[in-house]
Design a protein around this motif. Structure first.
Motif, short mmCIF file in Angstrom:
data_model
loop_
_atom_site.label_atom_id
_atom_site.label_comp_id
_atom_site.label_asym_id
_atom_site.label_seq_id
_atom_site.Cartn_x
_atom_site.Cartn_y
_atom_site.Cartn_z
N GLY A 59 -33.18 21.81 -5.53
CA GLY A 59 -34.03 20.86 -6.24
C GLY A 59 -35.51 21.18 -6.20
O GLY A 59 -35.94 22.32 -6.45
N GLY A 60 -36.31 20.16 -5.87
CA GLY A 60 -37.76 20.31 -5.86
C GLY A 60 -38.25 21.37 -4.89
O GLY A 60 -39.28 22.01 -5.13
N ARG A 63 -37.90 24.61 -6.81
CA ARG A 63 -38.92 24.61 -7.87
C ARG A 63 -40.30 24.91 -7.29
O ARG A 63 -41.04 25.77 -7.80
CB ARG A 63 -38.93 23.25 -8.56
CG ARG A 63 -39.95 23.11 -9.69
CD ARG A 63 -40.23 21.65 -9.98
NE ARG A 63 -40.93 21.01 -8.89
CZ ARG A 63 -40.60 19.81 -8.38
NH1 ARG A 63 -39.58 19.14 -8.86
NH2 ARG A 63 -41.30 19.30 -7.37
N ASN A 156 -35.24 21.28 -11.70
CA ASN A 156 -34.86 20.72 -10.40
C ASN A 156 -33.38 20.97 -10.12
O ASN A 156 -32.84 20.40 -9.16
CB ASN A 156 -35.14 19.22 -10.37
CG ASN A 156 -36.61 18.90 -10.51
OD1 ASN A 156 -37.45 19.66 -10.07
ND2 ASN A 156 -36.92 17.77 -11.13
#
Length: 499
Positions: A59-60, A63, A156
């Motif tokens: 996810g983040g 990223r 994400n």
């Protein structure tokens, strides 16, 4: 498993993975960040692998690693159950918590090489959302691809296998990251039906990352805007706060207004799009508001403040009383008392969104006071008027300085210069009086205990009246010696007795 390529060898040597040839800089960012967190992920990955489980940075975190901005909060997903994850984490660090166990998330704090890492590990998810539900029915999945497709946006929905350093990107997030586009892994209709809050999240990420929102996503947001109404006020408030605390919230706010979502969560904002009369001219209140917000953020930075939610809410809502107070007086448009009306409207809206009580009170006070300075710019104030300005602002004085300065959006350079100089003079006078009179702690000459001792009375309403009298005298005339204050109080008491 689709769209997988090696990201970095186990010995730390770079390995070329050319999913998109132009992303060399992004690859370098990712490898640098993964090397930085290697003390955490190497041991953690080994622990899960030896127990027969998969573990992915996800996810983040992925990223941000690709963008070269990974912080100290690391998100992982795993094939292990929450109970298994908790048992493994307790072998990894003594600092663990399971407050999110019902949603499959176990947290931990790990110190390594003089750094502290906050870790959250969530079991593969395959949540189900009912059409009328505000919350997902938690269901656990069994594949990384199945977990990633449930995520909000493709940027994400990327992962890195912690054990093999294999990059997992089944939905093209890497390309979208390079192109600066927000798309959903599944169709946006399916994604937003699953969790309508993702529509607001699109606005937040557009502001935070500076990305364009894909046309099909904007279209789905517009067509499905009403579904946002099933989301709880707490979640909407958190997402709106996150948007406002980005560096460029204007982009996201514009998106919420243009898609109709703002009509349902913050209707006072689109209501500022007042029809402009060709004869009775006034500035575009909506665009003025967004400019004030931009300038308030610039002032935060210039004056050395961290991102401030109260400051930004006050800038966003300072003119929401204008639609209700707009009147046409010949060739002129007026908004009399829009400050008072706006403070009341802001209080009602922020309470409905479950903002903290102190945030609501602070924003309302700033809106109510945001026009007060214009009396100063139009004529000289006495010292007592300056004291009253400071007294009424109280703890919000610095924020009032920023809001008042930000509220100047005139294109008339001469007028803008005059207003700026007037406010600089006011701040200078406040500083001068503060250095002479402890203005920041503006209080009566005597406190409540002293008032009761002088008058020989106990606690009660009269003490408050005496306090208010002395505070008004202090505001009007400045500080006086203690003995003089006692005499003032006694005369007030005597006059009160005569009445």
């Amino acid at each position: 498993m689709s769209a997988i390529a090696p990201m970095m060898a186990h010995d730390g040597d770079d390995v070329d993975f050319s999913l998109v040839p132009s992303l060399t800089h992004t690859q370098t960012n990712a490898m640098h960040e993964l090397l930085r967190i290697a003390p955490v992920i190497d041991d953690l990955g080994r622990l899960f692998r030896d127990a027969g489980h998969e573990l992915y940075l996800v996810g983040g975190s992925v990223r941000d690693a690709l963008l070269g901005s990974l912080g100290h909060d690391l998100d992982f997903t795993t094939s292990a159950s929450p109970d298994q994850t908790h048992d493994l984490l307790r072998r990894f660090t003594p600092s663990t918590w399971d407050i999110g166990r019902d949603f499959g998330t176990i947290g931990a704090l790990k110190r390594a090489e003089d750094q502290e890492w906050q870790i959250e590990i969530t079991t593969f998810r395959a949540d189900i959302y009912r059409s009328e539900s505000r919350k997902p029915e938690v269901a656990f999945g069994d594949t990384i691809d199945g977990d990633l497709v449930r995520r909000d946006f493709t940027v994400n929905a990327m992962a890195v296998d912690v054990t093999t350093r294999t990059f997992v990107d089944p939905y093209g997030g890497l390309g979208d990251l390079a192109d600066g586009i927000l798309r959903t892994p599944s169709t946006p209709e399916h994604s937003f039906s699953d969790d309508p809050l993702r529509m607001m999240r699109a606005a937040r990420f557009a502001s935070r990352l500076g990305f364009q929102v894909a046309p099909e996503v904007v279209r789905a947001m517009t067509e499905m805007a009403e579904r946002i109404q099933i989301v709880s006020a707490e979640r909407i408030q958190a997402e709106l706060s996150g948007l406002l605390l980005t560096d460029s919230p204007r982009v996201g706010l514009d998106l919420l207004v243009s898609t109709g979502i703002a009509d349902l969560i913050l209707p006072e904002l689109p209501a500022l799009q007042l029809e402009l009369d060709e004869h009775a001219r006034h500035k575009d209140v909506y665009q003025h508001t967004l400019t004030v917000l931009d300038q308030a953020i610039e002032l935060e930075k210039a004056r050395g403040h961290a991102p401030d939610l109260v400051n930004r809410l006050a800038a966003l809502l300072h003119d929401i009383g204008k639609p209700a107070t707009r009147r046409f007086e010949g060739p002129k448009v007026t908004f009399h008392h829009h400050d008072i009306v706006g403070a009341k409207l802001a209080t009602k809206r922020l309470k409905a969104l479950n903002f903290p009580t102190q945030v609501v009170k602070s924003v309302a006070k700033l809106i109510e006071l945001h026009l007060r300075f214009h009396g100063y710019s139009e004529g000289a104030w006495t010292d007592s008027a300056v004291r009253r300005y400071v007294r009424d602002a109280g703890d919000e004085l610095e924020r009032l300085h920023m809001l008042t300065r930000a509220d100047c959006t005139t294109r008339n350079r001469q007028r803008a210069t005059r207003l700026r100089r007037a406010y600089e003079e006011l701040e200078w006078r406040i500083d001068e009086l503060a250095s002479q009179e402890e203005l920041a702690a503006l209080r009566p000459h005597l406190d409540g205990t002293e008032i009761m001792a002088v008058l020989g009375i106990g606690p009660g309403r009269v003490v408050g009246e005496a306090y208010a009298f002395l505070l008004e005298h202090r505001t009007e005339h400045g500080p006086v010696a203690h003995d003089e204050a006692v005499e003032l109080l006694r005369r007030w008491w005597a006059d009160r007795g005569e009445r």
